[in-house]
Design a protein around this motif. Structure first.
Motif, PDB file in Angstrom:
ATOM      1  N   ALA A  62       0.936  -1.199  -0.177  1.00  0.00           N
ATOM      2  CA  ALA A  62       0.067  -0.015  -0.050  1.00  0.00           C
ATOM      3  C   ALA A  62       0.862   1.303  -0.098  1.00  0.00           C
ATOM      4  N   ASP A  63       0.469   2.208  -0.767  1.00  0.00           N
ATOM      5  CA  ASP A  63       1.126   3.584  -0.733  1.00  0.00           C
ATOM      6  C   ASP A  63       0.455   4.431   0.272  1.00  0.00           C
ATOM      7  N   ARG A 110      -1.465   7.003  -0.278  1.00  0.00           N
ATOM      8  CA  ARG A 110      -2.510   7.449  -0.919  1.00  0.00           C
ATOM      9  C   ARG A 110      -3.637   6.251  -0.458  1.00  0.00           C
ATOM     10  N   HIS A 111      -3.379   4.961  -0.645  1.00  0.00           N
ATOM     11  CA  HIS A 111      -4.284   3.827  -0.535  1.00  0.00           C
ATOM     12  C   HIS A 111      -4.581   4.039   1.047  1.00  0.00           C
ATOM     13  N   ILE A 112      -3.561   4.321   2.093  1.00  0.00           N
ATOM     14  CA  ILE A 112      -4.097   4.562   3.410  1.00  0.00           C
ATOM     15  C   ILE A 112      -5.087   5.585   3.749  1.00  0.00           C
ATOM     16  N   GLN A 118      -8.264   4.718   2.390  1.00  0.00           N
ATOM     17  CA  GLN A 118      -9.285   3.573   3.150  1.00  0.00           C
ATOM     18  C   GLN A 118      -9.710   4.327   4.356  1.00  0.00           C
TER      19      GLN A 118
END
Ligand SMILES: Nc1ncnc2c1ncn2[C@@H]1O[C@H](COP(=O)(O)OP(=O)(O)O)[C@@H](O)[C@H]1O
Ligand SMILES: [Mg+2]
Lengths: 222, 440
Positions: free
Chosen positions: B356-357, B359-361, B364
């Motif tokens: 995950a980078d 941005r994903h976190i 989310q």
């Protein structure tokens, strides 16, 4: 495959400085199964994390597959971790709120080209490979330690990485479960050609690998 | 991917019961209050029947006669020139010393002779209100009657439950017909069905009911009444008065929203140029106030000389209150979120270790927060419906019937999403920056 050059790692807190690694040089060849041993606190986890690009060395170079790393927080580095690396931790680090299958498919979530259906298939395959095909919808809390570690292995291999980094994968398991987990790693190395670096406390486990590196107080002794 | 986030969001909500309760309580209470306020504003100022064209309407029910008294203050410089004192008037200014004012609603003559000629408008209707005490079956009813021009029904789209409005023929020939509200029909005739054709007598004149309308939901004096009668059936004295002051109001419908400003300006201009009648020659000037619907509402609260001032007070207080109501729970939620997310730092590190980078976190955690907010919003929505029902039942707002329509729902949904976004953004951003190794 893995090329560590002159790597040192210093942890600084307000009061103390800890020299966790000192001038480490280490090469791991493609397809090699390497184990790292050493007393507690000697820097084994730190070294493994640095190899896995989840920790930054204070000085020195890390090259994976011939490529250096510039920015540890970049999307490119995240992609590289996602595609090339698989981690297994001593304390499993499963997400307790997710079912077994959802835990296993986690790395695939970050691959935009994999559909939900493919994700489920790949995760089911990986779970079957560690002998947990019938535990898909269980939650981690409903599993034994050995089963949890196998779920963690399934998660580490689901993306078919070239390198697996395992930090005391059998450390929290009794010897029979430990042997099972070890056998899965050996099979992975022999059948898939996966490069594996494993930290262990267990001489017996280390004997089953191709090569052993010993650390003492942040320096490499063998 | 979002399906996974969704599953996780609900799992986390279920697991952390106390946190969930506190968050949801704050969110749903806040959004409930907001939705009730929005419903109130929409009822009073929104484009709902009978004021669906509210944003094209110009309301005129205020005329002021004024004479201002001034003191003149001179500022004089003196200096010695060749042994003599000389005086130089450098400046003088006038200062208001007082004023004689007569203000109130206009007479019919002001509309008929002066304002109806002003452009641009599509329809105009004059009206005035009178109350009647009517005795029927031994009971006394106090009725509020509105006398109006026929075009009244072209400007205001009352919902006719049966029958029709009165038209220009009725008005020209002073036919004794009436339109009544459903509430009055129920109270007076005991039913709101088949009321057309029935009769009632007001001050000795018998009117036939030709239409029944749904009662106006707003408290506007321009729409509110129990019974509507043709202007020409009013008493002659009121209708033929030559005075510029009287009990009348006028409502204009501009051709389009863009014409409203022009119409207001032209009305104000025409007002200033109305010749002072001989019986009022103590006064020097005439000002009329031609309001938009919102201006009228604001002015009724603050009564500033300048309508714009009332309007901006109204808006500041409104947005200030809304902002305040949102700000406190937002800060609260940010705080709660920060502590909640810290507990999940190991999950974040695991996700990052597996690719995950940041941005994903970020996405989310924002997504999770928006889900919580939407759940809270749904609860708030149900509570708002309940509160609106209770307010309407209790009669706490005597002339307003609150309702919750799609527009209010849409705006509430946007506020809800914005609230979730804002309260989640900072914590999610902080967590997304976490170094991988820190959570393992
Ligand atoms: N985040 C950290 N902050 C400060 N010191 C740390 C941190 N992580 C590890 N250390 C220190 O670095 C040394 C090596 O730790 P680690 O690599 O975990 O050892 P091992 O895995 O061999 O037991 C230890 O002395 C440990 O206390
Ligand atoms: Mg360790």
């Amino acid at each position: 495959m893995i090329n560590i050059q002159n790597v040192s790692k210093v942890y600084r807190t307000d009061t103390i400085e800890t020299l966790a690694l000192q001038d480490i040089n280490l090469q791991v060849a493609k397809g090699e199964f390497l184990s790292i041993m050493g007393p507690s606190g000697c820097g084994k986890s730190t070294l493994l994390n640095i190899m896995g690009l989840i920790d930054e060395p204070s000085s020195g170079q890390v090259e994976l597959d011939g490529r250096g790393v510039s920015d540890y927080n970049s999307r490119k580095t995240a992609r590289f971790r996602n595609e090339q690396l698989g981690f297994i931790f001593q304390s499993f680090h499963l997400i307790n709120d997710l079912s077994v299958i959802d835990n296993v498919e986690l790395p695939m979530l970050y691959r935009p080209d994999v559909s939900a259906k493919q994700r489920k298939e790949l995760s089911a395959e990986a779970l079957a490979a560690v002998g947990l095909a019938n535990r898909q919808s269980h939650f981690p809390s409903q599993l034994s330690g050995g089963q949890r570690q196998r779920v963690a292995i399934a998660r580490a291999v689901v993306g078919k990485p070239n390198i697996i980094l395992a930090d005391e994968p059998t450390g929290n398991l009794d010897s029979q479960m430990g042997d099972e987990v070890m056998q899965i790693l050996i099979d992975l190395n022999e059948n898939m050609g996966t490069t594996i670096v494993m930290v262990t406390h267990d001489e017996r486990m280390a004997q089953k690998t191709h090569r052993l590196v010993r650390l003492f107080d942040g320096t490499q002794v063998v | 991917m979002f399906k996974n986030y969704l599953k996780l969001a609900f799992k986390v909500l279920g697991r952390r019961k106390f946190f969930t309760f506190v968050s949801l309580f704050g969110i749903s209470f806040t959004l409930m209050v907001l939705m009730v306020i929005m419903a109130f504003l929409d009822t009073e100022l929104g484009a709902n029947a009978p004021m669906s064209e509210a944003d094209r309407m110009v309301l005129m029910d205020r005329v002021e006669f004024k004479t201002q008294f001034y003191d003149t203050i001179y500022q004089v410089d003196s200096q010695l020139v060749a042994g003599k004192m000389t005086y130089d008037t450098v400046n003088f200014e006038t200062e208001e010393a007082g004023a004689m004012v007569s203000q109130g609603s206009p007479g019919l003559k002001l509309f008929r002779d002066h304002l109806e000629a002003v452009e641009p408008y599509e329809h105009f209707a004059a009206m005035f209100r009178r109350s009647f005490d009517v005795f029927q079956d031994g009971r006394k009813y106090s009725l509020s009657a509105k006398y109006a021009d026929a075009d009244y029904w072209k400007i205001l789209d009352f919902n006719f439950l049966e029958g029709t409005p009165f038209n220009s023929n009725h008005v020209e020939s002073a036919t004794s017909v009436a339109v009544v509200t459903d509430r009055m029909a129920r109270e007076f005739f005991g039913t709101d069905e088949n009321v057309t054709g029935r009769e009632l007598t007001l001050s000795g004149r018998t009117f036939e009911v030709i239409g029944v309308v749904e009662r106006s939901r707003t408290s506007s004096v321009f729409t509110r009444a129990d019974i509507y009668l043709p202007m020409s059936t009013a008493d002659n004295q009121t209708l033929s008065s030559e005075s510029l002051q009287g009990p009348f109001r006028g409502i204009f419908l501009a051709p389009s929203v863009n014409d409203v400003k022009q119409l207001q300006d032209n009305l104000h201009f025409a007002g200033r140029n109305v010749p002072i009648p001989p019986d009022m020659d103590d006064f020097e000037n005439i000002t009329i106030k031609a309001f938009t619907v919102e201006e009228k509402y604001a002015w009724n609260l603050f009564f500033d000389d300048e309508v714009k001032k009332s309007l901006s007070k109204f808006r500041w207080i409104l947005f200030g209150t809304l902002g305040f109501f949102l700000l406190i729970p937002t800060l609260n939620l940010i705080n709660l979120n920060l502590s909640r997310m810290v507990e999940r730092s190991s999950e974040i590190s695991v996700r990052k270790a597996f690719g995950a980078d940041s941005r994903h976190i970020l996405v989310q955690f924002l997504f999770e927060n928006i889900i919580i907010t939407l759940v809270g919003g749904t609860i708030g929505f149900l509570l708002a419906l309940l509160v609106i029902y209770l307010i309407n039942q209790s009669g706490a707002l005597p002339d307003t019937i609150l309702s919750f329509n799609w527009r209010v729902f849409g705006i509430s949904l946007i506020i809800c999403l914005g609230f979730g976004f804002l309260s989640g953004l900072l914590p999610a951003y902080r967590m997304s920056r976490q170094q991988v190794a820190d959570g393992l």
